[in-house]
Every structure is written in structure tokens, then in C-alpha cells.
Design a protein around this motif. Structure first.
Motif, short mmCIF file in Angstrom:
data_model
loop_
_atom_site.label_atom_id
_atom_site.label_comp_id
_atom_site.label_asym_id
_atom_site.label_seq_id
_atom_site.Cartn_x
_atom_site.Cartn_y
_atom_site.Cartn_z
N ARG A 154 -7.04 -2.63 -6.19
CA ARG A 154 -6.45 -1.56 -5.39
C ARG A 154 -6.39 -1.96 -3.92
N ALA A 208 0.82 -1.21 0.00
CA ALA A 208 0.00 0.00 0.00
C ALA A 208 0.86 1.27 0.00
N PRO A 209 0.38 2.31 -0.67
CA PRO A 209 -0.80 2.34 -1.52
C PRO A 209 -0.48 1.79 -2.91
N TRP A 210 -1.44 1.08 -3.51
CA TRP A 210 -1.23 0.55 -4.85
C TRP A 210 -2.57 0.41 -5.57
N THR A 217 -7.70 4.84 -4.00
CA THR A 217 -6.33 4.91 -4.53
C THR A 217 -6.36 5.01 -6.05
N ASN A 247 -7.22 0.29 -1.78
CA ASN A 247 -8.30 1.12 -1.25
C ASN A 247 -9.09 1.65 -2.45
#
Length: 335
Positions: free
Chosen positions: A92, A25-27, A97, A94
Motif C-alpha cells: 500500500r 497514491a492512493p493505492w 489505505t 499508506n
């Protein structure tokens, strides 16, 4: 033979690509919808819209967004998914993101491990892509919904996990017979995904074709067509098999499968014929007769109308058999 068994028996995965995504994360990664296969590009191998993406979350969690579905879906360890060819989707950490193209994350050194993200919470996804022969694409799209999702707590997930692990092992460490093993395992994995979908989905979630198969009357007619594809079927005789009036049968069939009974029959006959043309040296008239045509001229006319190419030309161009092969994920992502 029931229609599902007939389809599974006739349709095979042409190639499989395996990769492991190690994300932190983040990705976020997205694959945009590819252009559809042109109507008569039957001889083009590995066209972008022939790839169906499968995956299993083996560590962590993520969110899956699919074009046409209103909300992103949370995925956790053990969840499996299969996306239909030409789908637009994103994975993702999130839902908020920003997602970048899979092309940007694909490894450039021939590795099958994709490292991507900002260094935070880890997620691992055992992932890959099925490629189908061009003549099978219409059938695949008819069979598959946009997304098949099998949760970790569903009974069918255990078989999927075992097959995925075997597939990953065979492709990671090739040994004598690995090509055959990968071939069989890819077919098994695909069938397992479809069976899991049938077992767990509501009627409204099933594809048009599956709704037709499980319709108590239309399903009988479909079974009759698949068992005796060479029979001189008419709308009347199919309606009798279904126990319906001709008009009610034709209307219900079109409502469920979005084509007329005879259009369906013709398409299936031609598809069956492509397997025979690739698989043996039977004379054209023998192939025509085995799928319900009284002459090779009538067969050739129908074949060219459906596929845009004559049977003889198709046979000549199909002499080299499609093989299961392990490609670099970057090539798939780039397509």
C-alpha cells in the motif's frame, strides 16, 4: 556437501513470472492466503500455493503488511523482499489505505505492466513470482521464513539489484538462449535472497531448518546425512556423529526441525530420488540403492508413503520436464 549446497543443487525454480507495478497514491493491493496443496497433488503444476512473490522498490516508497507480523513495514527505493509461498500480504501507499485484490489490478491485454492507483505520488515495484515444482514445496517452506527483507543499504542488495535487472531485461526482450538465461537467473536470484537472509538475520528470525543447519551439533549430523544419504544411518550413529547421547540428540533434533532424525532422512532420500527418476533412465533398484534402500520394494513403500504415488507412476508422469516460462501476471494473480 553441506546441506544448503545440496538443497540448492537439487531444487530449481520451475517457472518465473515478471511484472512491473506502476502505482499512484492512493493505492493498495492484497493477496489472500491460498489453500495449501493437497497432500498428494504432486503432479499439479502451478498450484496457487507454489508461488513465492519477490520484488524490488525502484521508485518511491510503500508499506508491506504480512499476515502473522504485527506491524506493516515501510519500504523505500532499493529495498528487496521475498515472500514465502501461500503468504497473505498487502502492498500500500499508506497502512490505512484500503487494499483490493491483485486480480482487480492485473492487466487484461497480456501486458506485464500493472497500472493502478489514484493519480498521486508514484511508486514503481519490479515484481514477480517464483513457481516451484510440487515436490519442492515442502523444502521451500522449510527453508523460507514468511518474509525475507533486504534493505537497500545492506551489502547483499547490490547483487540482488543486478540479477533483477538482468532477469527483467531477458524477459522483456527474448533472444537466442533467453530461456536458459531466465532459468539460471531465477535460480541465482532465489539463492541470493536466501544467502542475504542468512547473512543479516538474527538466529531467532531464521527458519527451523536454518537453525538446525547452524546448530554446532545438529548441523554436523545434518551435514553427514546430506554427504552420505545412502549410508545406513540410525539415530545412534547420527548421535555419535553429532557428539551427543542418543536421547539428547533425538530431543534436540525434534526441537529444532519439528521431525525426528529418521523422518528427516526419509523425506530427503525420497526428494533426492525424485530428481533421479526425472533425470535419467536408471533402473529402480539403482535409484533405491543410491538413496539408501536395499530393495526396490522397500524404496517403493517409502516413496508411496511420502508422496502418495509409486515411483514408476511418478517417473511416467514426470517425463515432460518443467520449463521456465513467462506467464501473464493476471493468471498468477487470479490463482
Amino acid at each position: 556437501m553441506d546441506p544448503l549446497t545440496d538443497l540448492f543443487h537439487s531444487m530449481h525454480v520451475a517457472s518465473v513470472v515478471h511484472a512491473r507495478l506502476e502505482a499512484t497514491a492512493p493505492w493498495g493491493l492484497i493477496r489472500d492466503e491460498d489453500e495449501e496443496v493437497e497432500p498428494h497433488s504432486w503432479a499439479r503444476e502451478n498450484s496457487p500455493s507454489q508461488f513465492a512473490h519477490f520484488g524490488m522498490v525502484s521508485r518511491g516508497n510503500c508499506w508491506l503488511s504480512v499476515k502473522g507480523m504485527p506491524d506493516p513495514l515501510p519500504l523505500t527505493g532499493g529495498d528487496c523482499f521475498l515472500l514465502a509461498p501461500a503468504s497473505t500480504y498487502a502492498l500500500r501507499d499508506n497502512p490505512r489505505t484500503r487494499a483490493r485484490s491483485f486480480c482487480e489490478a492485473a492487466p487484461k491485454n497480456g501486458s506485464n505492466v500493472i497500472h493502478y492507483g489514484g493519480g498521486g505520488a508514484p511508486t514503481t515495484i519490479i515484481s514477480g513470482w517464483f513457481s516451484f515444482a510440487p515436490t519442492s514445496i515442502k523444502l521451500v517452506k522449510r527453508l523460507l521464513p514468511e518474509l525475507i527483507l533486504v534493505r537497500a543499504d545492506q551489502a547483499q542488495s547490490l547483487a540482488l539489484h543486478a540479477t533483477l535487472q538482468l532477469l527483467a531485461s531477458e524477459m522483456a526482450e527474448p533472444a537466442p538462449g533467453s530461456e536458459v538465461m531466465v532459468n539460471r537467473l531465477a535460480d541465482i536470484l532465489f539463492i541470493q535472497c536466501v544467502r542475504a537472509h542468512i547473512a543479516t538475520s538474527s538466529e531467532s528470525c531464521k527458519s527451523r531448518w536454518l537453525r538446525g543447519i547452524f546448530d554446532p551439533k545438529i548441523g554436523v549430523a545434518l551435514k553427514a546425512m546430506h554427504e552420505r544419504v545412502e549410508n545406513p544411518w540410525t539415530v545412534e550413529t547420527l548421535a555419535v556423529a553429532a557428539g551427543m547421547s542418543r536421547s539428547a540428540f533425538a530431543l534436540r533434533f525434534k526441537e529444532l526441525l519439528a521431525e525426528t532424525p529418521l523422518e528427516y532422512l526419509t523425506n530427503w532420500r525420497i526428494y533426492k530420488a525424485t530428481g533421479m527418476l526425472k533425470g535419467d533412465d536408471r533402473k529402480l533398484f539403482e535409484v533405491a540403492k543410491s538413496v539408501g534402500y536395499d530393495s526396490d520394494a522397500a524404496f517403493s513403500k517409502a516413496f508411496k508413503r511420502v508422496l502418495g504415488v509409486a515411483p514408476k507412476e511418478y517417473r511416467q508422469s514426470s517425463k515432460r520436464p518443467l520449463r521456465i516460462k513467462q506467464q501473464n501476471p493476471s493468471r498468477v494473480a487470479a490463482q
